[in-house]
Design an enzyme around this catalytic site. Structure first.
Site, PDB file in Angstrom:
ATOM      1  N   LYS A 105      31.303  40.166  40.898  1.00  0.00           N
ATOM      2  CA  LYS A 105      30.024  39.465  41.087  1.00  0.00           C
ATOM      3  C   LYS A 105      30.119  38.079  40.453  1.00  0.00           C
ATOM      4  O   LYS A 105      31.080  37.747  39.764  1.00  0.00           O
ATOM      5  CB  LYS A 105      28.867  40.240  40.441  1.00  0.00           C
ATOM      6  CG  LYS A 105      28.738  41.706  40.864  1.00  0.00           C
ATOM      7  CD  LYS A 105      28.294  41.874  42.296  1.00  0.00           C
ATOM      8  CE  LYS A 105      28.225  43.364  42.672  1.00  0.00           C
ATOM      9  NZ  LYS A 105      27.873  43.564  44.099  1.00  0.00           N
ATOM     10  N   SER A 152      29.368  42.454  49.501  1.00  0.00           N
ATOM     11  CA  SER A 152      28.408  41.887  48.539  1.00  0.00           C
ATOM     12  C   SER A 152      28.723  40.465  48.100  1.00  0.00           C
ATOM     13  O   SER A 152      27.856  39.775  47.566  1.00  0.00           O
ATOM     14  CB  SER A 152      28.299  42.779  47.294  1.00  0.00           C
ATOM     15  OG  SER A 152      29.460  42.672  46.501  1.00  0.00           O
TER      16      SER A 152
END
Length: 222
Positions: free
Chosen positions: A112, A69
């Site tokens: 993230k 990701s």
């Protein structure tokens, strides 16, 4: 002459008999002091080692990247160092790469990039991200968002985060905002494998224009 010679052994023996116990006691005392000093040094070294370990553990922690990701910047199998006290005196900033507990399952940690701060208005389309009226030029992403259009405002004490690999990232677009209390720290560098060593880029120039807009202050005028 004879008398003098006969007296020497006796004096020597007498001197020896009187001096040996004292020397023996001195040697024993010295050995005890040396042993006590050595033991104290060991205890002090162990205590200092424990304190250093706890201090490092409290301020820095390593995490293993597992998943795609955050590509192209971070890859599966890389270890990152996370500064756990980075936000003690200031809040997260746009562009920071953070490690946090997943709001829906605090046993799972995710990594993230911060895109929206508390109070930010975000507009997401299939190709762009706009924050407080500024469309971001994001050189760190693998591909555009793939979002079908969404407008939202980040609540107080929450953050909007996304992975750099937008098409496959499971992030705030899917499960919502990240509360500040769930943030573990700021990822600052990749340290393993050694060949992948790098500091983690926050790409602050991407967000500079937002920082200069009046909306950034989020002031209410009554």
């Amino acid at each position: 002459m004879s008398s003098s010679e006969d007296s020497l052994p006796g004096k020597s023996a007498e001197k020896s008999e009187h001096s040996l116990p004292g020397k023996s006691a001195a040697i024993k005392n010295s050995a005890k002091k040396s042993s006590s000093h050595f033991t104290r040094e060991i205890i002090e070294t162990v205590a200092l080692t424990v304190l250093i370990f706890l201090a490092i553990r409290f301020t820095v922690q390593n995490f293993l990247i597992d998943g795609p990701s955050m590509q192209p910047g971070l890859h599966t199998g890389e270890y990152v160092l996370v500064n756990k006290v980075a936000y003690t005196f200031h809040a997260p900033e746009r562009g920071d790469v953070i490690v946090f507990e997943l709001p829906q399952d605090t046993s799972e940690n995710l990594i993230k990039r911060v895109i929206g701060l508390p109070g930010d208005k975000l507009v997401l389309t299939s190709n762009t991200v706009t924050v407080d009226g500024v469309t971001l030029n994001e050189p760190y992403i693998s591909a555009p968002n793939g979002t079908q259009g969404e407008t939202l405002t980040v609540p107080p004490n929450d953050y909007f985060v996304m992975g750099d690999n937008r098409p496959v990232s499971d992030d705030s677009r899917d499960w919502g905002f990240v509360p500040k209390d769930d943030i573990i720290g700021k990822a600052v560098m990749v340290y393993w494998p050694l060949g992948n060593w790098q500091s983690i880029n926050t790409f602050q120039p991407v967000y500079d224009q937002i920082n200069r807009t009046p909306e950034y202050c989020h002031l209410k005028v009554s």
